[in-house]
Design an enzyme around this catalytic site. Structure first.
Site, PDB file in Angstrom:
ATOM      1  N   ASP A 107       7.987  -2.677   6.298  1.00 20.64           N
ATOM      2  CA  ASP A 107       6.612  -2.113   5.822  1.00 20.64           C
ATOM      3  C   ASP A 107       5.805  -1.775   6.987  1.00 20.64           C
ATOM      4  O   ASP A 107       5.496  -2.636   7.782  1.00 20.64           O
ATOM      5  CB  ASP A 107       5.739  -3.117   5.038  1.00 20.64           C
ATOM      6  CG  ASP A 107       4.752  -2.742   4.341  1.00 20.64           C
ATOM      7  OD1 ASP A 107       4.278  -1.424   4.643  1.00 20.64           O
ATOM      8  OD2 ASP A 107       3.700  -3.329   3.653  1.00 20.64           O
ATOM      9  N   ASP A 109       2.474  -0.121   8.358  1.00 19.32           N
ATOM     10  CA  ASP A 109       1.380  -0.045   8.034  1.00 19.32           C
ATOM     11  C   ASP A 109       0.578   1.204   9.038  1.00 19.32           C
ATOM     12  O   ASP A 109       0.905   1.037  10.123  1.00 19.32           O
ATOM     13  CB  ASP A 109       0.743  -1.214   8.232  1.00 19.32           C
ATOM     14  CG  ASP A 109      -0.079  -1.697   6.886  1.00 19.32           C
ATOM     15  OD1 ASP A 109       0.106  -0.958   5.714  1.00 19.32           O
ATOM     16  OD2 ASP A 109      -0.565  -2.726   6.717  1.00 19.32           O
ATOM     17  N   SER A 136       3.838   4.828   1.283  1.00 14.92           N
ATOM     18  CA  SER A 136       3.202   3.920   0.228  1.00 14.92           C
ATOM     19  C   SER A 136       2.169   4.522  -0.729  1.00 14.92           C
ATOM     20  O   SER A 136       1.825   5.571  -0.435  1.00 14.92           O
ATOM     21  CB  SER A 136       2.696   2.823   1.440  1.00 14.92           C
ATOM     22  OG  SER A 136       1.346   3.214   2.133  1.00 14.92           O
ATOM     23  N   HIS A 143       7.536   2.873   3.752  1.00 12.65           N
ATOM     24  CA  HIS A 143       8.340   1.575   3.518  1.00 12.65           C
ATOM     25  C   HIS A 143       9.890   2.022   3.649  1.00 12.65           C
ATOM     26  O   HIS A 143      10.155   2.952   2.946  1.00 12.65           O
ATOM     27  CB  HIS A 143       8.388   1.317   2.039  1.00 12.65           C
ATOM     28  CG  HIS A 143       7.252   0.787   1.361  1.00 12.65           C
ATOM     29  ND1 HIS A 143       6.606   1.207   0.184  1.00 12.65           N
ATOM     30  CD2 HIS A 143       6.076   0.114   2.056  1.00 12.65           C
ATOM     31  CE1 HIS A 143       5.363   0.651   0.062  1.00 12.65           C
ATOM     32  NE2 HIS A 143       5.044   0.122   1.113  1.00 12.65           N
ATOM     33  N   GLU A 165       5.831  -5.333   8.858  1.00 10.82           N
ATOM     34  CA  GLU A 165       5.879  -6.200   7.910  1.00 10.82           C
ATOM     35  C   GLU A 165       7.365  -6.181   7.415  1.00 10.82           C
ATOM     36  O   GLU A 165       7.819  -5.040   7.071  1.00 10.82           O
ATOM     37  CB  GLU A 165       4.754  -6.871   6.829  1.00 10.82           C
ATOM     38  CG  GLU A 165       3.715  -6.684   7.513  1.00 10.82           C
ATOM     39  CD  GLU A 165       2.582  -7.228   6.374  1.00 10.82           C
ATOM     40  OE1 GLU A 165       2.719  -7.260   5.245  1.00 10.82           O
ATOM     41  OE2 GLU A 165       1.219  -7.091   6.734  1.00 10.82           O
TER      42      GLU A 165
END
Ligand SMILES: [Zn+2]
Length: 197
Positions: A107, A109, A136, A143, A165
């Site tokens: 992930d 961001d 996302s 992602h 993440e």
């Protein structure tokens, strides 16, 4: 006048600019529908698993059948892709990463601004073998989906602005739309994970 082409990847027909109203994006209704479908496309491997939920407006997962809260650790609150896609609860689809599935998501961001990928995110994407990737729901994150396993979720912040993440269980991912022409298949990300984590 800037010449423009139909936004459906496999079409490329030239569009006439009338100068009236909103600029056309597709040459035909057929191309508009096909492009929309391509944006929503999900790898068969993920569609085939009963890991689907709905995404609530506050980002929390919801059951597709009742719209009540779902749990990322309780399989009885998950369903098929077909059932989740038909559900009108919440704001979209979510997929639960379950232990033992060998599915991992990176992930990334806040890495997309106006369609531009931040250099740190571009480097990570380039290091990955071609694999299913989506934007996302917020439109600002990426992602990267693949095969791999983690003992636990990981969070990495680096000086170059990277905010990553990584999860492979006990977590649900809210799906946005397919990134560019990302393949509809999951590649092995274990080497990338090893380098990254
Ligand atoms: Zn077209």
């Amino acid at each position: 006048m800037i010449p423009t082409t139909c936004e459906r990847e496999t079409c490329g027909a030239e569009l006439r600019r009338t100068g009236i109203g909103r600029p056309q994006r597709f040459c035909s209704a057929r191309c508009r529908v096909a492009a929309h479908r391509a944006r929503r496309a999900v790898p068969a491997e993920l569609r085939g698993r009963e890991r689907w939920v709905r995404r609530g407006d506050d980002k929390a997962p919801l059951r597709a059948d009742t719209g009540r809260p779902a749990s990322s650790t309780n399989p009885s609150t998950w369903t098929t892709h077909t059932a989740a896609a038909r559900s009108s609860h919440g704001a979209g689809l979510g997929y639960v990463l379950a232990d033992g599935d060998d599915v991992v998501v990176l992930d990334l961001d806040h890495c997309l601004t106006g369609g531009q990928l931040a250099p740190w995110a571009a480097r990570i994407l380039a290091a990955c073998p071609p694999t299913f990737t989506e934007v996302s729901p917020s439109g600002t994150g990426l992602h990267i989906w693949g095969h791999g396993r983690l003992e636990r979720g990981r969070r990495i912040r680096r000086d170059d602005g990277a905010h990553i993440e990584a999860y492979s269980s006990g977590r649900y991912i809210a799906l946005g739309h397919r990134y560019d022409d990302a393949p509809l298949a999951l590649a092995d990300l274990s080497e990338v994970l090893e380098q990254l984590l």
